[in-house]
Write an enzyme that holds these catalytic residues in place. Structure first.
Site, short mmCIF file in Angstrom:
data_model
loop_
_atom_site.label_atom_id
_atom_site.label_comp_id
_atom_site.label_asym_id
_atom_site.label_seq_id
_atom_site.Cartn_x
_atom_site.Cartn_y
_atom_site.Cartn_z
N SER A 46 0.85 -1.19 0.00
CA SER A 46 0.00 0.00 0.00
C SER A 46 0.89 1.24 0.00
CB SER A 46 -0.91 -0.02 1.23
OG SER A 46 -1.77 1.10 1.25
N LYS A 70 -0.95 -0.81 -4.52
CA LYS A 70 -2.19 -0.11 -4.17
C LYS A 70 -1.85 1.34 -3.89
CE LYS A 70 -4.41 -0.37 -0.08
NZ LYS A 70 -5.26 -0.96 1.00
N LEU A 71 -2.53 2.24 -4.57
CA LEU A 71 -2.32 3.67 -4.37
C LEU A 71 -3.44 4.25 -3.54
CD1 LEU A 71 -1.37 4.80 -8.01
CD2 LEU A 71 0.17 4.03 -6.18
N LYS A 72 -3.10 4.96 -2.49
CA LYS A 72 -4.08 5.74 -1.74
C LYS A 72 -4.45 6.97 -2.57
CE LYS A 72 -4.21 3.38 2.21
NZ LYS A 72 -5.44 2.82 2.80
N ASP A 119 -7.27 2.98 -3.36
CA ASP A 119 -8.02 2.96 -2.11
C ASP A 119 -8.34 4.38 -1.71
OD1 ASP A 119 -9.12 2.52 0.37
OD2 ASP A 119 -7.30 1.72 1.29
N ASN A 142 -10.50 5.22 0.94
CA ASN A 142 -10.82 5.38 2.37
C ASN A 142 -12.00 6.33 2.59
OD1 ASN A 142 -7.42 4.94 2.80
ND2 ASN A 142 -8.86 3.65 3.92
N GLU A 172 -11.19 0.69 -3.90
CA GLU A 172 -11.55 0.26 -2.55
C GLU A 172 -12.25 1.37 -1.77
OE1 GLU A 172 -9.22 -1.50 1.40
OE2 GLU A 172 -8.14 -1.17 -0.48
N ASP A 194 -14.35 -2.36 2.23
CA ASP A 194 -13.45 -2.57 3.36
C ASP A 194 -14.17 -2.12 4.62
OD1 ASP A 194 -11.49 -2.47 5.32
OD2 ASP A 194 -10.16 -1.14 4.23
N LYS A 209 -10.38 -7.60 6.69
CA LYS A 209 -9.48 -7.23 7.78
C LYS A 209 -10.02 -7.91 9.03
CE LYS A 209 -7.82 -2.84 5.95
NZ LYS A 209 -7.97 -1.38 6.02
N GLY A 231 -4.52 -4.70 5.45
CA GLY A 231 -3.56 -4.50 6.52
C GLY A 231 -3.84 -3.24 7.30
#
Length: 371
Positions: free
Chosen positions: A137, A163-165, A191, A193, A216, A241, A265, A293
């Site tokens: 990540s 994985k890119l935020k 992702d 969030n 995500e 998630d 998770k 994670g």
């Protein structure tokens, strides 16, 4: 098996570099380990939350109160503790929510129980692999040049998926730059969030051109309806998630087409037993699963690897090597080999804290329960 003592060990471990997401920046893993002593064995676990309730509603100080005042009295009152499925979960079911705290207690008790049997968590869960592919990540960077350098470094280390935020203002251009630099064959996902709303659907649809594995948790937590509406409007598979807290949630999300990929998770769903149920539901529906994670130390990383070795985990997870986050871990480090990490096969979660290292990173110790 009877509970004799439960100790909270507060640790603070510096990260090798700041980790920025849409909800904040971390420079230190500041959490606690739970040490359970029974009459037959000892067990360890890691609380997956943070000092502040930013990623989720649970946080370190609050979890200590929940464990000490609500969960442990119920568990300690049990005449026999053996069999986590048969005794522990029903004993704590009356306490609403607090999945991360419940997961920490369940994992430590399960670790002790399996150690007393001489059985590994991987065997107990039904693992079918000896090693699992590792993704990484990548947090939000100050510049695209810095991001590209970071991705290049992780690929050189052998990570098999990136994985890119992302967040509003840091999405299309970083993804475009990574695709242009490293090619269309790189397994790539993003992702958010929960950083976007359904009003951003047309903007998010522009990510379709990059052939991503998934996006995500793009919208608000627990909003299955909005995610289902978004999935109707974009080709990139939506992965949930934060919105999935149980196998029941997972079944509902799949039925609504609110997600086409599931991130499991274990802490978020209350522990590894419920995580296995989430896996089973998704696997039965042919929905790909991967293990997320929470910047875990080796105490949290080891059981995640056991879970990620189940048959439905067909996508690389965020079970990165210890060195991704820590210059020194509290356990023997997990080291990447050919893009994979080994699944621990020793009894219980398969690892223990290194006493001297743990001592240096410990901020405090408190007994939450003593017989």
């Amino acid at each position: 098996m009877k509970l004799e003592r439960v100790e909270l060990v507060h640790v603070a471990i510096p990260l090798v570099s700041p980790f920025r997401t849409s909800f904040g920046t971390m420079t230190t893993k500041d959490t606690f380990l739970l040490h359970v002593v029974t009459d037959t064995a000892e067990g360890w676990s890691e609380f997956a939350g943070d000092p502040e309730p930013l990623y989720c509603s649970e946080f370190v100080a609050g979890a200590e109160i929940v464990l000490r005042d609500f969960l442990l009295p119920r568990v300690a009152a049990l005449p026999v503790l053996g069999g986590a499925v048969a005794h522990l979960a029903p004993a704590t079911a009356g306490i609403k929510g607090h999945e991360l705290a419940k997961a920490a207690l369940e994992t430590a008790v399960l670790d002790a129980e399996l150690r007393s049997y001489g059985m590994s968590l991987a065997t107990y869960l039904g693992a079918v692999r000896e090693r699992v592919p590792a993704g990484v990540s990548v947090g939000i960077h100050r510049t695209i040049a810095e991001l590209l350098d970071a991705v290049e470094g992780y690929l050189a280390e052998g990570y098999v998926r990136i994985k890119l935020k992302i967040e509003p203002g840091w999405d299309l251009e970083p993804v475009r730059a990574v695709r242009a630099r490293f090619g269309a064959e790189l397994p790539l996902q993003v992702d958010a969030n929960t950083a976007y709303t359904l009003a951003d659907a047309e903007h998010l649809r522009r990510l379709d051109e990059f052939g991503l594995l998934l996006i995500e948790e793009p919208l608000g937590e627990n909003d299955l309806y909005a995610h289902a509406r978004l999935q109707q409007r974009i080709a990139t598979p939506v992965c949930l998630d934060e919105s999935l807290h149980s196998a029941r949630d997972t079944a509902s999300a799949i039925a609504m087409d609110a997600c086409r990929v599931v991130n499991v998770k274990p802490a978020r769903v209350g522990g590894y037993l419920e995580a296995r149920r989430v896996h089973d539901v998704a696997y039965a529906h042919g929905v790909p699963v991967w293990c997320g994670g929470m910047l875990e130390t080796g105490i949290g990383r080891a059981p995640n690897l056991a879970l990620a070795a189940l048959p439905g985990f067909t996508l690389p997870g965020d079970t990165s090597a210890s060195g991704r986050y820590f210059a020194e871990d509290v356990t023997e480090p997990f080291v990447l080999v050919d893009g994979h990490l080994p699944v621990p096969r020793a009894p219980g979660i398969g690892v223990e804290p290194l006493p001297e290292v743990l001592r240096r990173f410990t901020e405090g110790r408190r007994d939450l329960y003593v017989i």
